[in-house]
Design a protein around this motif. Structure first.
Motif, mmCIF file in Angstrom:
data_model
loop_
_atom_site.group_PDB
_atom_site.id
_atom_site.type_symbol
_atom_site.label_atom_id
_atom_site.label_comp_id
_atom_site.label_asym_id
_atom_site.label_seq_id
_atom_site.Cartn_x
_atom_site.Cartn_y
_atom_site.Cartn_z
ATOM 1 N N LEU A 44 0.674 -1.298 -0.556
ATOM 2 C CA LEU A 44 0.079 0.112 0.116
ATOM 3 C C LEU A 44 0.748 1.547 -0.268
ATOM 4 O O LEU A 44 0.352 2.096 -0.885
ATOM 5 C CB LEU A 44 -0.968 0.242 1.310
ATOM 6 C CG LEU A 44 -2.048 -1.633 1.174
ATOM 7 C CD1 LEU A 44 -2.751 -0.943 2.284
ATOM 8 C CD2 LEU A 44 -3.031 -0.714 0.176
ATOM 9 N N ILE A 45 1.912 1.292 1.296
ATOM 10 C CA ILE A 45 2.953 2.278 1.038
ATOM 11 C C ILE A 45 3.385 3.054 -0.535
ATOM 12 O O ILE A 45 3.571 3.788 -1.152
ATOM 13 C CB ILE A 45 3.758 2.064 2.059
ATOM 14 C CG1 ILE A 45 3.063 2.238 3.389
ATOM 15 C CG2 ILE A 45 4.904 3.584 2.174
ATOM 16 C CD1 ILE A 45 4.177 2.141 4.540
ATOM 17 N N ILE A 46 3.988 1.227 -1.284
ATOM 18 C CA ILE A 46 4.691 1.669 -2.260
ATOM 19 C C ILE A 46 3.490 2.223 -3.632
ATOM 20 O O ILE A 46 3.656 2.977 -4.303
ATOM 21 C CB ILE A 46 5.376 0.225 -2.659
ATOM 22 C CG1 ILE A 46 6.244 -0.202 -1.768
ATOM 23 C CG2 ILE A 46 5.527 0.387 -4.305
ATOM 24 C CD1 ILE A 46 6.840 -1.794 -2.024
ATOM 25 N N ILE A 47 2.324 1.614 -3.815
ATOM 26 C CA ILE A 47 1.298 2.237 -4.426
ATOM 27 C C ILE A 47 1.324 3.293 -4.225
ATOM 28 O O ILE A 47 0.565 4.539 -4.993
ATOM 29 C CB ILE A 47 -0.140 1.249 -4.500
ATOM 30 C CG1 ILE A 47 -0.095 0.080 -4.277
ATOM 31 C CG2 ILE A 47 -1.485 2.189 -5.574
ATOM 32 C CD1 ILE A 47 -0.849 -1.041 -4.489
ATOM 33 N N PHE A 53 3.438 10.690 -6.957
ATOM 34 C CA PHE A 53 4.773 11.549 -7.769
ATOM 35 C C PHE A 53 4.021 11.369 -9.452
ATOM 36 O O PHE A 53 4.888 12.281 -9.694
ATOM 37 C CB PHE A 53 6.238 10.593 -7.502
ATOM 38 C CG PHE A 53 6.778 10.586 -6.273
ATOM 39 C CD1 PHE A 53 7.389 11.888 -6.302
ATOM 40 C CD2 PHE A 53 6.984 9.767 -5.113
ATOM 41 C CE1 PHE A 53 8.059 12.400 -5.385
ATOM 42 C CE2 PHE A 53 7.450 9.963 -3.885
ATOM 43 C CZ PHE A 53 8.372 10.749 -4.366
ATOM 44 N N PHE A 54 3.407 10.504 -9.603
ATOM 45 C CA PHE A 54 1.931 10.536 -10.538
ATOM 46 C C PHE A 54 1.651 11.679 -11.124
ATOM 47 O O PHE A 54 2.238 12.655 -12.192
ATOM 48 C CB PHE A 54 1.500 8.879 -10.829
ATOM 49 C CG PHE A 54 1.164 9.358 -12.291
ATOM 50 C CD1 PHE A 54 1.266 9.546 -13.445
ATOM 51 C CD2 PHE A 54 -0.793 9.457 -12.248
ATOM 52 C CE1 PHE A 54 1.073 9.285 -14.477
ATOM 53 C CE2 PHE A 54 -1.747 9.493 -13.369
ATOM 54 C CZ PHE A 54 -0.433 9.518 -14.690
#
Length: 223
Positions: A44-47, A53-54
């Motif tokens: 979840l953190i990575i997503i 950033f996107f």
């Protein structure tokens, strides 16, 4: 009696062993869920980081053309504003603006006659001819009068008419100053005479058309 105790001890040992295995089996699911939860949290953190950033990059891409347009627009408007500022900017008021009826001369440096020596006996006052010769060949230790004049006229039109004759007036003034020495010009009465001389010269060079009503010394220094 020993044969009676052996059958009883075996069941107790077996029960303890079963309890240990049961507790170990109970801990395995808990550890498993902790690992699964940690993996899910990491995913979840990575997503979320990727999404942040996107959208941030997308927002900067949108702002870049807008900022470029604004910068270009600012550069185009800036010269126009500077041109308008240069055209419409009012001039700083000077003494001529505040006193439209007063003619201000430049700072003049005029040579003086040498002081009269006591042992000359009857010393003759220097003539205009001798003063002119001295002006052309200044002696060592020559004294000068640093002077600046303000000639007040009745109105701005009269002052403007005098401007044409100002160079000749100042030229004749220099010739008169050259006949005077330092000691003479230090007297207050001599300064009053000098004002009368300037008024007479201005009236003469203009054929009686223009004459200042007041004359001021804005600077009067002997060096």
């Amino acid at each position: 009696m020993s044969s009676d105790h052996k059958p009883e001890s075996k069941p107790e040992h077996k029960a303890g062993h079963e309890k240990t295995e049961a507790s170990a089996e109970g801990k395995k699911p808990l550890k498993k869920w902790l690992i699964i939860g940690a993996v899910i949290a990491l995913v979840l953190i990575i997503i979320l980081t990727a999404v942040y950033f996107f959208f941030k990059g997308k927002g900067q891409d949108k702002k870049a053309p807008e900022s470029a347009k604004e910068e270009k627009k600012g550069k185009e408007e800036k010269p126009e504003k500077e041109e308008k500022k240069g055209e419409g900017e009012p001039k700083k008021p000077d003494e001529k603006t505040f006193f439209p009826a007063i003619f201000f001369t430049d700072r003049l440096t005029l040579p003086l006659s040498p002081p009269v020596k006591e042992d000359d006996g009857k010393a003759k006052k220097m003539t205009l001819k001798k003063a002119k010769e001295q002006e052309e060949q200044p002696k060592e230790g020559q004294k000068f009068l640093i002077i600046r004049l303000a000639l007040e006229f009745k109105n701005a039109e009269e002052k403007k008419a005098f401007e044409e004759y100002a160079p000749e007036t100042l030229k004749q003034l220099g010739q008169i100053i050259a006949t005077k020495n330092k000691d003479e010009l230090l007297n207050f009465s001599e300064k009053l005479k000098l004002k009368l001389e300037i008024s007479r010269i201005s009236e003469k060079v203009t054929d009686g058309k223009t004459r200042p009503k007041n004359i001021f010394f804005t600077e009067f220094t002997i060096q």
